[in-house]
Design a protein around this motif. Structure first.
Motif, short mmCIF file in Angstrom:
data_model
loop_
_atom_site.label_atom_id
_atom_site.label_comp_id
_atom_site.label_asym_id
_atom_site.label_seq_id
_atom_site.Cartn_x
_atom_site.Cartn_y
_atom_site.Cartn_z
N ALA A 298 48.88 51.18 30.87
CA ALA A 298 48.29 52.45 31.28
C ALA A 298 47.28 52.94 30.25
N GLY A 299 46.42 53.84 30.72
CA GLY A 299 45.45 54.50 29.87
C GLY A 299 44.46 55.26 30.73
N VAL A 300 43.35 55.65 30.14
CA VAL A 300 42.30 56.34 30.88
C VAL A 300 40.95 55.79 30.43
N PRO A 301 39.95 55.84 31.30
CA PRO A 301 38.61 55.39 30.91
C PRO A 301 37.98 56.36 29.92
N PRO A 302 36.78 56.07 29.42
CA PRO A 302 36.11 56.98 28.48
C PRO A 302 36.12 58.42 28.99
N ASP A 303 36.43 59.36 28.08
CA ASP A 303 36.56 60.75 28.47
C ASP A 303 36.15 61.66 27.32
N ALA B 251 35.16 57.78 23.45
CA ALA B 251 34.06 57.06 24.09
C ALA B 251 34.50 55.72 24.65
N THR B 252 35.60 55.17 24.15
CA THR B 252 36.10 53.89 24.67
C THR B 252 37.34 54.06 25.54
N GLY B 253 37.64 55.29 25.90
CA GLY B 253 38.84 55.56 26.67
C GLY B 253 40.08 55.56 25.79
N GLN B 254 41.22 55.69 26.42
CA GLN B 254 42.48 55.68 25.69
C GLN B 254 43.39 54.59 26.27
N ARG B 255 43.80 53.67 25.43
CA ARG B 255 44.74 52.62 25.84
C ARG B 255 46.13 53.07 25.38
N TRP B 256 46.91 53.63 26.32
CA TRP B 256 48.23 54.16 25.96
C TRP B 256 49.25 53.04 25.74
N GLY B 257 49.14 51.96 26.51
CA GLY B 257 50.03 50.82 26.35
C GLY B 257 51.32 50.88 27.15
N ASN B 258 51.56 51.96 27.89
CA ASN B 258 52.77 52.04 28.71
C ASN B 258 52.72 51.03 29.84
N PRO B 259 53.86 50.47 30.24
CA PRO B 259 53.86 49.61 31.43
C PRO B 259 53.56 50.44 32.67
N LEU B 260 52.88 49.83 33.61
CA LEU B 260 52.59 50.49 34.89
C LEU B 260 53.71 50.19 35.89
N TYR B 261 53.77 51.03 36.91
CA TYR B 261 54.84 50.92 37.89
C TYR B 261 54.53 49.88 38.96
N ARG B 262 55.60 49.29 39.50
CA ARG B 262 55.51 48.57 40.77
C ARG B 262 55.85 49.60 41.85
N TRP B 263 54.84 50.26 42.31
CA TRP B 263 55.06 51.39 43.20
C TRP B 263 55.76 50.99 44.49
N GLN B 264 55.48 49.80 45.01
CA GLN B 264 56.11 49.41 46.26
C GLN B 264 57.62 49.30 46.11
N ALA C 234 45.55 57.76 41.82
CA ALA C 234 45.06 56.45 41.38
C ALA C 234 45.18 56.40 39.87
N TYR C 235 45.56 55.26 39.35
CA TYR C 235 45.79 55.13 37.91
C TYR C 235 44.86 54.06 37.35
N TRP C 236 44.59 54.16 36.04
CA TRP C 236 43.70 53.24 35.35
C TRP C 236 44.52 52.07 34.85
N GLU C 237 44.26 50.87 35.40
CA GLU C 237 45.01 49.67 35.06
C GLU C 237 44.20 48.83 34.08
N ILE C 238 44.80 48.57 32.91
CA ILE C 238 44.13 47.83 31.84
C ILE C 238 44.88 46.52 31.62
N PRO C 239 44.21 45.36 31.65
CA PRO C 239 44.91 44.11 31.30
C PRO C 239 45.55 44.23 29.93
#
Length: 498
Positions: free
Chosen positions: A247-252, A256-269, A303-308
Motif C-alpha cells: 500500500a501507499g499513495v502516489p505523489p502528493d 514528490a515521489t509518493g508514500q510507500r507505506w509497505g502494508n499488505p493489500l487486501y484480497r477483497w474478494q 480505489a487503492y494505490w497498488e505498488i509492486p
C-alpha cells in the motif's frame, strides 16, 4: 434560494469543539503518556475549555518506529499506555517499585511482570471474574494475538521468517506452542485485561465530564501483525508470506515521489465471500474504545494505490478498485449507522465523494490546505458542509504557527487578507476560522492550542525521523488563563455543549 447540504449524521449531533492529542503526548513520569491520572487531568482541562471531543491516534502496540499507524495488532492495546499507579492501588505493585521502574519502557515491562505475579498470588474473586469476562468478550481476537505475540517474542523474527509449520499455522504445532508458551500467553492476556479495564475507566470518566473519545483506525494493517499471520487468506501475499504488492499513495502534498507505506493489500474478494468478518471485528473493537472513529485513507475503499513490493518508491503504482459500497452496506446492516468520519484528503475523485455521501460519512477539511488555488479551493471555509470535520491541521501537518512561518511573504499576506488582517498572532486566527466554520465538529491540535512552532510537530510523513511520534507537552506550558479563553471562543462560535 438557499440550498441546504446534507443534514448532520448521527456522529455529528450538534456543533462541538475538539482537541487532537495522542495519549503518548500526555505529560507524566513515564516514557510516554498513559491511561492514568494524566489522561483524567486532560479530560478535566478539555471540560474547562468547553471542548467536548478528544481525538487521539490509534492505540495499538507499536513497532520499532513507534508509529501508531503500523501496529502489531488491529485489536490489542499498547502495553506502553497502561498506567502503573492503579496497580499500586490494587496492591499488585509497591510504591517504591513504581518510583524505581516507571521511567522507562524496560522498567514498565518489569513492573507489569511483578503485578501479574501478585495478581496470580493474591487476586481476589472479583479480579479473576473480571479477567474471565474480558477473555470471553474479546475471544474473537485475543487468542490469535496472545499466541502470535508469544511466538514473536520467542523467535525474535517477523512471522514470515518463522519455521514453516508455524508460519502456515499447522494445528499440531500451534497446539504445542500454546502448551509450551502458556505462561507467556497468560501474561499477554493479563496486559490486555489491564489496558481495556483502564480504558473503560477513562471512558466513563470522560463521559461524566461530557467528553467524547474520538479514535483513528488505519485502513491497512501492518504486515508483521497478528491479523496477517492468522488470516493470510485476506491479504495479497506470496506463498511464503511475503508481500506481493504493498500500500501507499502516489505523489502528493507531502512527497514528490509518493508514500510507500509497505502494508499488505487486501484480497477483497475473499472478504466479500465471508461477509467482511475481518471488518466487522475491527469495528466492534473500535466501538468498545471510542464514541466515534476516523477511518484513515478513506479514499482506498473506492480505489487503492497498488505498488509492486519490489519497488523502492510509490511512484510506480496503479489504482485498483475496491468494494467500498458493499463493505459499508454490510457494516450498516450489522451495526446500524456507525459514527465514522472519513479521512478524505489527497486525490479525491467524484466516485470517492459519492461513496462518502452515500453512507453519510462526514469528511475532513484542513485549513492549512485552504490558501492556494484561489476561491475554488474546497478547504476554504465557505465550501465546508455542516456534516464535516474541520481542522487547523492534523498530526501529519506542521503546527499552524510553523506552517505560517514557512510561507512566503506573499502567501502570508493572502492568508492575512482572507482572515481579515487579524491583530491576534498565529495560530489564533486559524483557530477562530475553524470554530467559525459551518462544520459541526472543529478539531484543533494541542500544539495549536498552545501556540507552538515546528519544533513541536508530531510527524513528518514519508520520513523515519527519530522525532516522529515523540512529542509531549507539559502542564507548565499551559497558561493559567487558557481554559477561560478557549471556553469563550467555543461559546462565541456556538460549540459549547451544555
Amino acid at each position: 434560494m438557499l440550498i441546504e447540504d446534507t443534514p448532520p449524521s448521527a456522529s455529528q449531533d450538534q456543533r462541538r469543539a475538539g482537541a487532537l492529542l495522542h495519549l503518548t503526548s500526555l505529560p507524566g513520569p513515564g516514557p510516554c503518556g498513559d491511561l492514568g491520572m494524566p489522561a483524567r487531568n486532560y479530560v478535566d482541562f478539555l471540560a474547562d475549555c468547553g471542548i467536548s471531543v478528544w481525538q487521539m491516534l490509534p492505540v495499538g502496540p507499536t513497532q520499532r518506529e513507534l508509529s501508531p499507524y503500523q501496529t502489531s495488532s488491529a485489536h490489542a492495546g499498547s502495553w506502553r499506555l497502561i498506567a502503573l499507579e492503579p496497580l499500586v492501588e490494587q496492591g499488585w505493585l509497591q510504591a517504591e517499585e513504581l518510583a524505581a521502574l516507571q521511567g522507562s519502557d524496560e522498567g514498565k515491562a518489569r513492573a507489569l511482570s511483578l503485578a501479574y505475579g501478585r495478581f496470580q498470588e493474591a487476586g481476589d474473586t472479583s479480579d479473576r471474574q473480571g479477567l474471565e469476562r474480558f477473555v470471553a468478550e474479546h475471544s474473537y481476537w485475543l487468542e490469535d494475538w496472545s499466541l502470535f505475540w508469544a511466538l514473536r517474542q520467542e523467535i525474535g523474527q517477523c512471522w514470515w521468517h518463522w519455521p514453516d509449520a508455524l508460519r502456515h499455522r499447522d494445528p499440531q504445532d500451534l497446539a504445542a506452542a500454546r502448551a509450551r508458551l502458556s505462561a507467556e500467553i497468560d501474561f499477554i492476556v493479563f496486559e490486555q485485561y489491564l489496558f481495556f479495564s483502564q480504558w473503560q475507566t477513562l471512558r466513563a470518566y470522560a463521559e461524566a465530564r461530557g467528553i467524547r473519545l474520538f479514535g483513528d483506525m488505519p485502513i491497512f494493517v501492518a504486515h508483521d501483525s497478528a491479523e496477517v499471520w492468522a488470516r493470510p487468506q485476506d491479504f495479497d501475499l506470496n506463498p511464503d508470506g511475503t508481500t506481493r504488492v504493498v500500500a501507499g499513495v502516489p505523489p502528493d502534498y507531502f512527497s514528490a515521489t509518493g508514500q510507500r507505506w509497505g502494508n499488505p493489500l487486501y484480497r477483497w474478494q475473499e472478504m466479500v465471500n465471508d461477509g467482511f468478518r475481518f471488518w466487522i471485528d475491527r469495528i466492534r473493537t473500535q466501538l468498545r474504545l471510542f464514541h466515534m472513529v476516523r477511518i484513515d485513507h478513506f479514499r482506498g475503499f473506492e480505489a487503492y494505490w497498488e505498488i509492486p513490493a519490489g519497488e523502492t518508491y510509490a511512484i510506480h503504482g496503479r489504482w485498483v478498485k475496491a468494494p467500498g459500497a458493499a463493505l459499508f452496506s454490510r457494516l450498516n446492516q450489522y451495526f446500524g449507522q456507525i459514527p465514522l468520519i472519513a479521512e478524505d484528503l489527497g486525490l479525491i475523485t467524484e466516485e470517492v465523494e459519492a461513496l462518502r455521501k452515500r453512507f453519510r460519512l462526514p469528511g475532513m477539511k484542513v485549513l492549512q490546505f485552504a490558501f492556494s488555488g484561489g476561491a475554488a479551493n474546497p478547504y476554504l471555509p465557505f465550501h465546508h458542509d455542516r456534516d464535516s470535520v474541520v481542522y487547523t491541521g492534523t498530526h501529519d501537518n506542521d503546527t499552524t504557527l510553523g506552517w505560517y512561518e514557512s510561507l512566503s511573504d506573499a502567501e502570508r499576506a493572502y492568508v492575512g487578507e482572507y482572515l481579515g488582517r487579524p491583530a491576534e498572532p498565529m495560530p489564533w486566527p486559524l483557530v477562530r476560522c475553524a470554530f467559525a466554520s459551518r462544520a459541526h465538529l472543529a478539531v484543533v491540535p494541542m500544539q495549536d492550542i498552545l501556540g507552538l512552532d515546528s519544533a513541536h510537530r508530531m510527524n513528518t510523513p514519508g520520513t523515519v525521523d527519530a522525532k516522529n511520534w515523540q512529542w509531549r507537552f507539559d502542564w507548565s506550558s499551559v497558561p493559567s488563563d487558557l481554559p477561560a479563553r478557549m471556553r469563550r471562543l467555543v461559546a462565541i462560535y456556538g460549540r459549547l455543549v451544555s
